[in-house]
Design a protein around this motif. Sequence first.
Motif, short mmCIF file in Angstrom:
data_model
loop_
_atom_site.label_atom_id
_atom_site.label_comp_id
_atom_site.label_asym_id
_atom_site.label_seq_id
_atom_site.Cartn_x
_atom_site.Cartn_y
_atom_site.Cartn_z
N GLY A 44 -7.48 -5.39 10.20
CA GLY A 44 -6.74 -4.60 11.17
C GLY A 44 -6.29 -3.26 10.62
N VAL A 45 -5.38 -2.66 11.30
CA VAL A 45 -4.86 -1.36 10.91
C VAL A 45 -3.38 -1.52 10.58
N ASP A 46 -3.04 -1.13 9.39
CA ASP A 46 -1.67 -1.19 8.91
C ASP A 46 -0.86 -0.03 9.47
N THR A 47 0.37 -0.29 9.87
CA THR A 47 1.25 0.80 10.27
C THR A 47 1.87 1.41 9.03
N GLN A 48 1.76 2.72 8.92
CA GLN A 48 2.30 3.42 7.75
C GLN A 48 3.66 4.02 8.09
N TYR A 49 4.58 3.89 7.18
CA TYR A 49 5.94 4.40 7.34
C TYR A 49 6.14 5.54 6.34
N PHE A 50 6.62 6.66 6.85
CA PHE A 50 6.64 7.89 6.07
C PHE A 50 8.04 8.22 5.56
N TYR B 172 0.85 -1.19 0.00
CA TYR B 172 0.00 0.00 0.00
C TYR B 172 0.88 1.24 0.00
#
Lengths: 112, 116
Positions: free
Chosen positions: B101-107, B31
Amino acid sequence: GNSVTQMEGPVTLSEEAFLTINCTYTATGYPSLFWYVQYPGEGLQLLLKATKADDKGSNKGFEATYRKETTSFHLEKGSVQVSDSAVYFCALGRYNNNDMRFGAGTRLTVKP
Amino acid sequence: EPEVTQTPSHQVTQMGQEVILRCVPISNHLYFYWYRQILGQKVEFLVSFYNNEISEKSEIFDDQFSVERPDGSNFTLKIRSTKLEDSAMYFCASSEGRAGGVDTQYFGPGTRLTVL
């Protein structure tokens, strides 16, 4: 709607002081909660997260507990350092949904 | 540790010009996202992208915006005809794409766009 409200800054502390940055949220369903940190000149880094009520996220001496009863996720650190100077963002992620909702950010300055 | 990268770090353009902001997400992530932060304001979601198509977009993401994954590594945001109010920091993010669930986003570090 789903939103995050966090304590307005800036916050200025002396080294070794106790830090609290308040964050409250409004959400439907069962959100996950995050704290991101942005150091000067850098991007957003994940600091910690909690995925369900009563979970405590922790990293680098920072902690935050997911409190469903008060819809809060306050960030705390017992003894801040100069290197903790940054902008801190509280954020909310929803189940099976992609758009993170961010708070306005709180700028922390720690003086020696 | 793998990280999201963005280029350029700062882009200056004239109003009405097209700009392309580039991102390289973390390699095994599925994503991809774009956010923007107007100076002094909140970080705002623009769009998410999965399986070569937009999965969600916000009201901000109007017809002047488009996203593309031109190859196996890059993810781009194009603004067709920039306006003064497009001046902002643009963040790219990526996540693994776990089912449920909720995906952890990396910026990424962001691209500062200045429209003159």
